[in-house]
Write an enzyme that holds these catalytic residues in place. Sequence first.
Site, PDB file in Angstrom:
ATOM      1  N   VAL A   1       0.707  -1.090  -0.299  1.00  0.00           N
ATOM      2  CA  VAL A   1      -0.127   0.055  -0.040  1.00  0.00           C
ATOM      3  C   VAL A   1       0.793   1.312  -0.186  1.00  0.00           C
ATOM      4  O   VAL A   1       0.004   2.291  -0.231  1.00  0.00           O
ATOM      5  CB  VAL A   1      -0.983  -0.060   1.184  1.00  0.00           C
ATOM      6  CG1 VAL A   1      -1.822  -1.180   1.131  1.00  0.00           C
ATOM      7  CG2 VAL A   1      -0.191  -0.015   2.611  1.00  0.00           C
TER       8      VAL A   1
ATOM      9  N   TYR B   1       1.765   5.614  16.000  1.00  0.00           N
ATOM     10  CA  TYR B   1       0.349   4.738  15.625  1.00  0.00           C
ATOM     11  C   TYR B   1      -0.646   5.926  15.819  1.00  0.00           C
ATOM     12  O   TYR B   1      -1.594   6.066  14.942  1.00  0.00           O
ATOM     13  CB  TYR B   1       0.177   3.562  16.348  1.00  0.00           C
ATOM     14  CG  TYR B   1      -1.132   2.916  15.954  1.00  0.00           C
ATOM     15  CD1 TYR B   1      -1.255   2.524  15.033  1.00  0.00           C
ATOM     16  CD2 TYR B   1      -2.230   3.065  16.939  1.00  0.00           C
ATOM     17  CE1 TYR B   1      -2.761   1.681  14.525  1.00  0.00           C
ATOM     18  CE2 TYR B   1      -3.437   2.494  16.562  1.00  0.00           C
ATOM     19  CZ  TYR B   1      -3.647   1.924  15.274  1.00  0.00           C
ATOM     20  OH  TYR B   1      -4.719   1.175  15.034  1.00  0.00           O
TER      21      TYR B   1
ATOM     22  N   LYS C   1      -3.407   7.643  12.870  1.00  0.00           N
ATOM     23  CA  LYS C   1      -4.843   7.335  12.802  1.00  0.00           C
ATOM     24  C   LYS C   1      -5.675   8.626  12.907  1.00  0.00           C
ATOM     25  O   LYS C   1      -6.703   8.961  12.425  1.00  0.00           O
ATOM     26  CB  LYS C   1      -5.089   6.384  14.042  1.00  0.00           C
ATOM     27  CG  LYS C   1      -4.806   5.074  13.770  1.00  0.00           C
ATOM     28  CD  LYS C   1      -5.256   4.426  12.272  1.00  0.00           C
ATOM     29  CE  LYS C   1      -4.664   3.011  12.118  1.00  0.00           C
ATOM     30  NZ  LYS C   1      -5.301   2.690  10.644  1.00  0.00           N
TER      31      LYS C   1
ATOM     32  N   ILE D   1     -10.141  -4.335  19.729  1.00  0.00           N
ATOM     33  CA  ILE D   1     -11.123  -5.489  19.067  1.00  0.00           C
ATOM     34  C   ILE D   1      -9.823  -6.840  18.739  1.00  0.00           C
ATOM     35  O   ILE D   1      -8.810  -6.316  18.758  1.00  0.00           O
ATOM     36  CB  ILE D   1     -11.118  -5.100  17.512  1.00  0.00           C
ATOM     37  CG1 ILE D   1     -11.967  -3.561  17.536  1.00  0.00           C
ATOM     38  CG2 ILE D   1     -11.867  -5.984  16.516  1.00  0.00           C
ATOM     39  CD1 ILE D   1     -13.348  -3.694  18.053  1.00  0.00           C
TER      40      ILE D   1
END
Length: 274
Positions: free
Chosen positions: A90, A179, A183, A212
């Site tokens: 990506v 991180y 985000k 999650i």
Amino acid sequence: MTEQSNPGRVNRELVTAAYPELPGKVAVITGAARGMGASFAAGLARRGVHVVGGDINAEQMADTAREIQAALAAEGVTAPGRVVAAAIDVTDADQHDQLARRALTEFGRLDFWINNAGIFPFALIEDIAPEQISAVLEVNVSGVLYGAQAAARHMAEGGAIVNMSSVSAVRVRKGRGAYCTSKAAVAHLTESLAVELGDKGIRVNALAPGYIDTEMTRWVREDPIALAHALDSVPLHRIGAPEEVFGPLLFLLSDSARYVTGHAIAVDGGSRHV
């Protein structure tokens, strides 16, 4: 037994919501070989949506595509979507265009693009190396931008893009400075994309998951102290499941969200409020 009396429970029940306009449509999902990406691919294919799943691990992506198709056949799902595996880094803008063209070649259309690929590095602020911050911004932010650009070039009016932000965009976690920064950037980039791509009739939203149960966050469940801290910070007092992120994703792709754009929907058990 209530959720609070069994705080370690993860609810993996399938989402029952169905949107009759979805069968026959086509979605591209990055980072689809495992975790939430694989869950998204399976959930969409179960509803008749064709999926091009891209991942940097091409072999694992091919295995996942086969496993999804086999599982749907075993379940007796009527007219499932087809899952096609593709390789993608990506951080390479051209490879996003190749992924879009693969969707058009295989299925003749492109309706949805889900920028799911991401990395989750750890380092305290003083220890963040130049290589780490560069990598996380390239994958988590540039990868989203390149995906949205490719989608916008190949997607017709009425399409939808969903980016993966995180509750970490608004809540700081020690050791996750790079991180969290990435985000937060995704959340703001989503707003910018929504404003500009609205002229093309393309909606852009984001999902902001909390804890999650995926491989990326498995360390939380394996560390009793981290798990206790996580559960204390979640009003629902349990870890979420990929299936519970899929429900809001399904809504954002559907016609029910046709006037929703530029938003990040939190799927975090309420943790951002604690």
